[in-house]
Design a protein around this motif. Sequence first.
Motif, PDB file in Angstrom:
ATOM      1  N   GLU A   1      10.907 -28.114 -16.352  1.00  0.00           N
ATOM      2  CA  GLU A   1      12.214 -28.218 -16.987  1.00  0.00           C
ATOM      3  C   GLU A   1      13.088 -29.321 -16.395  1.00  0.00           C
ATOM      4  O   GLU A   1      14.189 -29.576 -16.896  1.00  0.00           O
ATOM      5  CB  GLU A   1      12.950 -26.871 -16.878  1.00  0.00           C
TER       6      GLU A   1
ATOM      7  N   ASN B   1       9.831 -27.029 -25.227  1.00  0.00           N
ATOM      8  CA  ASN B   1      11.186 -27.146 -25.768  1.00  0.00           C
ATOM      9  C   ASN B   1      11.284 -26.495 -27.146  1.00  0.00           C
ATOM     10  O   ASN B   1      10.306 -25.947 -27.661  1.00  0.00           O
ATOM     11  CB  ASN B   1      11.635 -28.613 -25.782  1.00  0.00           C
TER      12      ASN B   1
ATOM     13  N   PHE C   1       6.613 -26.366 -19.532  1.00  0.00           N
ATOM     14  CA  PHE C   1       7.876 -26.169 -20.219  1.00  0.00           C
ATOM     15  C   PHE C   1       7.717 -26.521 -21.693  1.00  0.00           C
ATOM     16  O   PHE C   1       7.186 -27.584 -22.026  1.00  0.00           O
ATOM     17  CB  PHE C   1       8.928 -27.073 -19.557  1.00  0.00           C
TER      18      PHE C   1
ATOM     19  N   TYR D   1      14.904 -20.289 -20.603  1.00  0.00           N
ATOM     20  CA  TYR D   1      15.691 -21.427 -20.134  1.00  0.00           C
ATOM     21  C   TYR D   1      16.522 -21.954 -21.296  1.00  0.00           C
ATOM     22  O   TYR D   1      16.207 -21.735 -22.466  1.00  0.00           O
ATOM     23  CB  TYR D   1      14.720 -22.507 -19.619  1.00  0.00           C
TER      24      TYR D   1
ATOM     25  N   GLN E   1      12.252 -22.944 -23.664  1.00  0.00           N
ATOM     26  CA  GLN E   1      13.606 -23.412 -23.929  1.00  0.00           C
ATOM     27  C   GLN E   1      14.073 -22.746 -25.227  1.00  0.00           C
ATOM     28  O   GLN E   1      13.910 -23.282 -26.308  1.00  0.00           O
ATOM     29  CB  GLN E   1      13.642 -24.941 -24.078  1.00  0.00           C
TER      30      GLN E   1
ATOM     31  N   GLU F   1      13.495 -34.884 -21.360  1.00  0.00           N
ATOM     32  CA  GLU F   1      12.890 -34.396 -22.591  1.00  0.00           C
ATOM     33  C   GLU F   1      12.807 -35.466 -23.676  1.00  0.00           C
ATOM     34  O   GLU F   1      12.234 -35.234 -24.739  1.00  0.00           O
ATOM     35  CB  GLU F   1      13.678 -33.198 -23.119  1.00  0.00           C
TER      36      GLU F   1
END
Length: 475
Positions: free
Chosen positions: A379, A370, A368, A151, A93, A383
Amino acid sequence: MKAKPFIKLYRSPRGFYFYDVNKDTIVGVDESIYSYLSEESTYDELPEEDKDYIEQLKEKGYLSDHHVSVIKHEQTDKVEEILSDHCEQLILQVTQSCNLVCSYCPYANKTDNTLQRNHENKHMTWEVAKQAIDFFAEHSKSFQSPTISFYGGEPLIVFDMLKKCVKYCEELFLGKDISFFMTTNATLMTDEIIDFLAEHRFHLLFSIDGPASIHDINRKRSDGTGSFASAFSAFKRTYERYGEDAVEYVRINMVISPENDIDESFSLFDDEFFRNNNVVVSSSLADDEYLANKLTYSAEFEAKYNYYYFLSFLNEMKLVEGIKLPPFFKYKMMVFKREYLQFKRGINSLPDVTTPGGPCVSGHSKFFVNVKGDIFPCERVSEISECMKIGNIYEGFDYDMIRKHLNVSQQTAEKCKNCYAMLHCSMCQGNSDDNGKFTTEKRLSYCKSSRNLFDSKIKNCILLKETKTKYTWRP
């Protein structure tokens, strides 16, 4: 019947069937056997040939009353081993910022951090990105085809960071078949960016929801203007830049919102570009899991959507000529046929110890990271949920939490053991997430939709069979 077999009955205008859980397959039967299995008649009332057929089925392991004894994922005790050096994909991310405010986006539809994070002006630092890549390299040593996905938000907001990551990855994974993926709204693409992405053979997924009349309703800029013109122009320029490789590397994903007219959405494919190029297109229905205001599906929308499925079957069986279909319905037919073969093949027997389908080994096929360096299974989960977090790039994977993910169905063990759809349950660990905790109530709230999805798969398989042959499906 002395013991009730673990089956689910189905019927169509043309035939009678049962899905056998222990064999994971579909069996076609005569109406008299169907009546017996549904307990509308007795065994003694059956013709002798049907009695013989039932006994043959039982000898082959069908119509068993066997159920799973223990709900436990088969990989539970191998988590550390699997994640030590065989992880396959890292999703970075690189930013939480986006230049669009899409109508169905959970990040844009601010929920004050109660359902999902908001779009924020936060970017991944190089220190975090490098640490995440190093962590992935350490945990993918035995995998020869690692994937790095970028992403957001919109990843191209931090294009310089993306370039730095690519350069570092190509040096770090030298000798491996590394791949790069990115999902983009395409509004920030310049010729320089397109050249870079093509040079490094990025797999690109463009978000385009329909023609301007639809796309610009769903996918607006912060000033309220639409984004179709710039996105579609960038897509076409990218497709042309990739040349013969475009069909493999450059794709479109169309998010279909029930608030838009489905026929108008699909009119995108009337554009000359799609007639002249074999563009791969996927689709998904807008997800309202993390939206405060839930989406409503009108009877008209559902009827039109199902009609396209009906046309797909007609087209597949070549029963009607000249049918125009959106490109992704061809892919859906491929999925139907794959499921058809899977159910036809079946399994030898239902194991004593297993878990419903759904939960993956969190971190294995992908994980994933962040902007802060926290690790999540993918994703698509929240979160801001503590139970979705499976570690961080500094301290490593939280193996205890990952084991909880694998065995989240133990909360509903007794119901799962008796569910005819258990082997094909579509619920992942995220479906048990109730404001940061796994709860039984949350998981059970998805059971009906999961069973309905399974029923649809079975009915599609039956329809495929019946359009291929007038004979019943027997083992």
